[in-house]
Design an enzyme around this catalytic site. Sequence first.
Site, mmCIF file in Angstrom:
data_model
loop_
_atom_site.group_PDB
_atom_site.id
_atom_site.type_symbol
_atom_site.label_atom_id
_atom_site.label_comp_id
_atom_site.label_asym_id
_atom_site.label_seq_id
_atom_site.Cartn_x
_atom_site.Cartn_y
_atom_site.Cartn_z
ATOM 1 N N LYS A 63 0.842 -1.199 0.000
ATOM 2 C CA LYS A 63 0.000 0.000 0.000
ATOM 3 C C LYS A 63 0.875 1.247 0.000
ATOM 4 O O LYS A 63 0.631 2.206 -0.730
ATOM 5 C CB LYS A 63 -0.933 -0.003 1.223
ATOM 6 C CG LYS A 63 -2.095 -0.979 1.059
ATOM 7 C CD LYS A 63 -2.840 -1.253 2.347
ATOM 8 C CE LYS A 63 -3.873 -2.364 2.112
ATOM 9 N NZ LYS A 63 -4.484 -2.860 3.338
ATOM 10 N N ASP A 116 -10.936 2.966 4.391
ATOM 11 C CA ASP A 116 -11.377 1.573 4.243
ATOM 12 C C ASP A 116 -12.904 1.497 4.145
ATOM 13 O O ASP A 116 -13.455 0.469 3.770
ATOM 14 C CB ASP A 116 -10.916 0.742 5.457
ATOM 15 C CG ASP A 116 -9.764 -0.199 5.105
ATOM 16 O OD1 ASP A 116 -9.547 -0.442 3.911
ATOM 17 O OD2 ASP A 116 -9.107 -0.685 6.036
ATOM 18 N N GLN A 146 -4.594 -1.779 9.647
ATOM 19 C CA GLN A 146 -4.565 -3.083 8.972
ATOM 20 C C GLN A 146 -5.247 -4.151 9.838
ATOM 21 O O GLN A 146 -4.905 -4.321 11.006
ATOM 22 C CB GLN A 146 -3.106 -3.474 8.680
ATOM 23 C CG GLN A 146 -2.953 -4.735 7.869
ATOM 24 C CD GLN A 146 -3.522 -4.628 6.451
ATOM 25 O OE1 GLN A 146 -3.346 -3.615 5.777
ATOM 26 N NE2 GLN A 146 -4.222 -5.651 6.009
#
Length: 293
Positions: A52, A119, A96
């Site tokens: 990422k 997200d 994460q």
Amino acid sequence: MTVLDGKETAKQIRKELAEKISAEKQRSGRVPGLAVILVGSDAASEIYVNSKAKACFEIGMKSVIEKKDVSLSQSELFALIEKYNHDETIHGILVQLPLPKGLNEQDVISAISPDKDVDGFHPVNTGKLVNGEDTLVPCTPAGIHELLLRYKIPTSGKHAVVVGRSNIVGKPIANILMQKKDGANCAVTVVHSAVKNIGDYTRNADILIAAIGKADFITGDMVKDGACVIDVGINRVEVAWLPKGYKVTGDVKYDEVSAKVSYITPVPGGVGPMTIAMLLSNTWKAFSKEIVS
Ligand code: NDP
């Protein structure tokens, strides 16, 4: 039959974002920033986090990786999130998942400012998605929607069947597909592990989304001729003779299904690359909201 090339589409999206970022940097000197927080030392998570950051760097976006020891307490994690909630150079915050035991995922997600929740998992953004409001949408479903749009796949009035009801794929893609907008406007059916005879449903799908996590679950006899099949699954299947000892495969038995359908995503190279592209796109979206307001 058209193979929906997620790798190429994601490359195009990254190129478009790089151009926008470069123009904005010239105009105002500012660029979007993404903070990625990793707690613990899960090997797969570390690979995802690094990829990422690399993707951000390649398009001129700022990225910060915070790698924290597994002993990090929930209040320390909240304090870190709060720091980035107030950091004007950071527009997206991603924690994460999965988190180590002892950290409550839903509480942690809820600590992220909804405006920086790239997200798209914050309850405020989930609610806005259900309401059909413009918001930050979870990256994998957003990537699927983008593929449907860019390949101009007819969706309006079609029957979409989603196999899987997770909060990160099944539920949000079902919500997207039922909305009254381009690349959607479908009749949507969602099935899951409690449903018997899944094939009775999938055989009626014009658009079939497989988000199960079971290799080769969807076989040729479970799909309708001419359907569009989106394979979200990422499964490791042992293959002793391969150097790695395994191969990555989807939830769809590709050879059988691709022979019958009009569109299909491969694994790898389908939905996977779109997920990171949409993370970048969401970070741009969070940033550009700020530059227009
Ligand atoms: P989850 O395990 O959270 O959800 C799986 C869903 O599939 C559940 O709703 C489950 O039902 C359902 N399911 C399981 N077994 C069956 C069955 N036999 N019949 C019908 N339904 C079943 O997985 P995710 O949604 O997180 O991920 C799904 C797959 O997609 C995984 O392979 C994952 O690795 C992959 N993935 C890929 C991404 C990408 O970028 N390409 C991103 C995210 C995920 P129930 O709710 O009843 O348990």
